[in-house]
Design a protein around this motif. Structure first.
Motif, short mmCIF file in Angstrom:
data_model
loop_
_atom_site.label_atom_id
_atom_site.label_comp_id
_atom_site.label_asym_id
_atom_site.label_seq_id
_atom_site.Cartn_x
_atom_site.Cartn_y
_atom_site.Cartn_z
N ALA A 137 48.70 37.36 -7.48
CA ALA A 137 48.02 36.34 -6.25
C ALA A 137 46.79 35.81 -7.14
CB ALA A 137 47.39 37.19 -5.22
N TYR A 138 46.64 34.40 -6.89
CA TYR A 138 45.53 33.69 -7.69
C TYR A 138 44.07 34.05 -7.15
CZ TYR A 138 49.45 30.91 -9.46
OH TYR A 138 50.42 30.54 -9.99
N PRO A 139 43.00 34.70 -7.83
CA PRO A 139 41.78 34.82 -7.34
C PRO A 139 40.95 33.56 -6.84
CG PRO A 139 41.96 36.16 -9.44
CD PRO A 139 43.23 35.10 -9.38
N PHE A 140 40.89 33.58 -5.65
CA PHE A 140 40.16 32.52 -4.83
C PHE A 140 41.11 31.48 -4.75
CE2 PHE A 140 37.02 34.49 -7.39
CZ PHE A 140 36.00 34.92 -6.63
N GLY A 141 42.34 31.67 -5.05
CA GLY A 141 43.50 30.81 -4.78
C GLY A 141 43.46 29.71 -6.03
N LYS A 142 42.70 29.87 -6.98
CA LYS A 142 42.49 28.80 -7.99
C LYS A 142 43.52 28.81 -9.36
CE LYS A 142 39.07 27.03 -5.72
NZ LYS A 142 39.36 25.84 -4.90
N TYR A 143 44.01 27.95 -9.58
CA TYR A 143 44.82 27.91 -11.00
C TYR A 143 45.26 26.71 -11.47
CZ TYR A 143 48.34 26.23 -7.34
OH TYR A 143 49.13 25.60 -6.57
N ASP A 144 45.65 26.25 -12.54
CA ASP A 144 46.29 25.16 -12.94
C ASP A 144 47.68 25.24 -13.82
OD1 ASP A 144 45.74 26.12 -15.37
OD2 ASP A 144 43.92 25.27 -15.73
N GLU A 145 47.86 24.26 -14.44
CA GLU A 145 49.28 24.36 -15.00
C GLU A 145 49.41 25.10 -16.19
OE1 GLU A 145 50.43 20.26 -16.38
OE2 GLU A 145 50.34 19.58 -14.34
N ASN A 146 48.13 25.35 -16.83
CA ASN A 146 48.06 26.45 -17.85
C ASN A 146 48.30 27.85 -17.26
OD1 ASN A 146 47.96 24.55 -20.11
ND2 ASN A 146 45.46 24.84 -19.82
N THR A 147 47.51 28.13 -16.19
CA THR A 147 47.71 29.48 -15.53
C THR A 147 49.24 29.82 -15.10
OG1 THR A 147 45.70 28.83 -14.22
CG2 THR A 147 46.69 30.92 -13.46
N ILE A 148 50.06 28.78 -14.66
CA ILE A 148 51.34 29.17 -14.37
C ILE A 148 52.25 29.46 -15.72
CG2 ILE A 148 53.33 27.84 -13.52
CD1 ILE A 148 51.62 26.52 -11.26
N GLU A 149 51.68 28.65 -16.73
CA GLU A 149 52.66 28.93 -18.08
C GLU A 149 52.31 30.33 -18.48
OE1 GLU A 149 54.92 27.08 -19.36
OE2 GLU A 149 54.64 26.10 -17.44
N TYR A 150 51.16 30.90 -18.36
CA TYR A 150 50.58 32.03 -18.88
C TYR A 150 51.39 33.14 -18.14
CZ TYR A 150 46.94 29.34 -20.96
OH TYR A 150 46.05 28.65 -21.67
N LEU A 151 51.44 32.73 -16.48
CA LEU A 151 52.32 33.93 -15.67
C LEU A 151 53.86 34.03 -16.17
CD1 LEU A 151 50.68 33.09 -12.34
CD2 LEU A 151 50.26 35.07 -13.76
N LYS A 152 54.27 32.78 -16.47
CA LYS A 152 55.80 32.99 -16.82
C LYS A 152 55.87 33.40 -18.44
CE LYS A 152 57.20 28.67 -14.45
NZ LYS A 152 57.46 27.19 -14.59
N GLU A 153 54.77 33.34 -19.35
CA GLU A 153 54.85 34.04 -20.45
C GLU A 153 54.69 35.28 -20.68
OE1 GLU A 153 52.40 33.45 -24.78
OE2 GLU A 153 52.40 31.91 -23.30
N THR A 154 53.90 35.81 -19.47
CA THR A 154 53.82 37.40 -19.39
C THR A 154 54.73 37.90 -18.56
OG1 THR A 154 52.17 36.89 -17.97
CG2 THR A 154 51.66 37.43 -20.31
N GLY A 155 55.80 37.17 -18.06
CA GLY A 155 56.89 37.92 -17.14
C GLY A 155 56.82 38.11 -15.77
N TYR A 156 55.63 37.25 -14.98
CA TYR A 156 55.56 37.39 -13.52
C TYR A 156 56.41 36.39 -13.02
CZ TYR A 156 51.19 40.09 -14.03
OH TYR A 156 50.23 40.81 -14.49
N GLU A 157 57.08 36.70 -11.91
CA GLU A 157 58.08 36.08 -11.44
C GLU A 157 57.64 35.17 -10.06
OE1 GLU A 157 61.40 38.99 -10.57
OE2 GLU A 157 60.98 39.94 -12.46
N MET A 158 56.75 35.53 -9.35
CA MET A 158 56.15 34.71 -8.38
C MET A 158 54.61 34.82 -8.35
SD MET A 158 58.73 35.18 -5.03
CE MET A 158 58.06 36.84 -4.37
N ALA A 159 54.03 33.79 -7.90
CA ALA A 159 52.45 33.61 -7.57
C ALA A 159 52.06 33.06 -6.25
CB ALA A 159 52.02 33.10 -8.73
N PHE A 160 51.03 33.77 -5.77
CA PHE A 160 50.75 33.13 -4.26
C PHE A 160 49.14 32.70 -4.32
CE2 PHE A 160 54.03 36.20 -3.80
CZ PHE A 160 54.41 35.76 -2.68
N THR A 161 48.99 31.35 -3.69
CA THR A 161 47.89 30.71 -3.48
C THR A 161 47.45 31.05 -2.11
OG1 THR A 161 48.70 28.91 -2.10
CG2 THR A 161 48.97 28.85 -4.42
N ILE A 162 46.19 30.37 -1.76
CA ILE A 162 45.42 30.81 -0.44
C ILE A 162 45.73 29.43 0.63
CG2 ILE A 162 43.95 32.41 -1.25
CD1 ILE A 162 41.81 30.46 -1.04
N LYS A 163 46.62 28.26 -0.06
CA LYS A 163 46.92 27.36 0.66
C LYS A 163 47.69 27.85 2.08
CE LYS A 163 46.90 24.27 -3.43
NZ LYS A 163 47.95 23.65 -4.38
#
Length: 310
Positions: A238-264
């Motif tokens: 889950a993104y802190p404060f719902g904040k992320y960018d394209e790099n964040t998503i790439e880092y999650l994929k690189e470290t093996g996370y399978e899903m991520a949640f926003t606050i939208k």
């Protein structure tokens, strides 16, 4: 062989012995820990059977699924006593109970994140009345108040934990401040809660007000994500404060996370991006009428407020 081993473990428990189990080295499990592991395995089997029956009983299958986001819970008297009334991340235990009562009385199914991922992958169907319950930050109040309510209804939920806050011995509950569930006590609540990542120590801002998960050096972010993943055996984020960018998503994929949640706010469908999944924030200003619209799939999606929950 599996059936034999399961029977053997039950026999050992009944006669009161302790068996060694190797995790790199031999350790001894207490009778309570052995019983817990067996019950956990049995609950997983029952979970699959319950879902199968719920799908059979449901007239329609889920097309869109609301994910509910909670944070801290306190009794209404403590909210007033300790001046928490202006904190939009704190919902009263009484309001939470009323919401869970509604879900139970109206036959809602509370899906785990594993089930949600399988739904997105087209591996399973879920009944029309399906919701997902999540909590951010890992507050001790989730264990003290939410756990018994959810357990009473055989509901499941997920807590997105802050890694740096969970590595201490559990302190006694104090409603005048905020406390986290200790990682050493978390196993007690695993029949209701799964634990996932909310970063290890990047849930904050830098000196310029930027979110650390975005503004930090790549290597620092990757190290943080790996550390949290290893601590919690996490797959989801889950993104802190719902904040992320394209790099964040790439880092999650690189470290093996399978899903991520926003606050939208919004509903999850099979077309949803697994790394930009929406959630509905449930705050003290969420009346039961709106809660009902959300879980029944008829809530109008409106822009979120300027003050984002954490």
């Amino acid at each position: 062989m599996k059936r034999f081993m399961f029977s053997l473990l039950i026999a050992i428990i009944l006669i009161g012995n302790i068996i060694p189990i190797a995790y790199g080295e031999e350790v001894e499990l207490s009778i309570e820990e052995e019983k817990y592991l067996l019950l956990k395995e049995e609950n997983l089997r029952l979970r699959k059977e319950i879902l199968r029956l719920r799908n059979q009983l449901s007239k329609r299958k889920a097309i869109k699924i609301p994910v509910l986001m909670y944070h801290h819970l306190l009794k209404q008297e403590d909210i007033e006593k300790y001046n928490w009334s202006n904190n939009t991340n704190i919902i009263s235990v009484e309001a939470f109970q009323e919401q869970m009562d509604y879900l139970y009385e109206n036959d809602f199914y509370t899906a785990t994140l594993d089930e949600l991922r399988s739904f997105l992958d087209g591996e399973i169907t879920l009944p029309e009345k399906t919701v997902v319950i999540t909590f951010d930050d890992g507050y001790l109040s989730n264990a003290l108040y939410a756990y018994p309510i959810l357990k009473n209804y055989n509901f499941r939920g997920t807590i997105f934990m802050l890694g740096y806050r969970v590595n201490d011995v559990q302190a006694p509950f104090d409603p005048s401040t905020t406390q986290s569930i200790s990682i050493y006590e978390a196993y007690k609540y695993e029949d209701v809660f799964d634990y996932e990542s909310h970063t290890y120590a990047l849930h904050d801002e830098d000196e310029n007000g930027g979110k650390l998960l975005i503004s930090s050096d790549k290597n620092l972010i990757l190290e943080d994500l790996k550390k949290s993943k290893e601590l919690l055996n996490a797959k989801y984020f889950a993104y802190p404060f719902g904040k992320y960018d394209e790099n964040t998503i790439e880092y999650l994929k690189e470290t093996g996370y399978e899903m991520a949640f926003t606050i939208k706010p919004g509903y999850i469908t099979k077309e949803s991006d697994k790394y930009e999944l929406p959630r509905f924030n449930i705050s003290p200003h969420t009346p039961l009428s709106r809660f009902k619209r959300i879980v029944n799939g008829i809530e109008d999606i409106v822009p979120q407020s300027n003050k984002d929950p954490s």
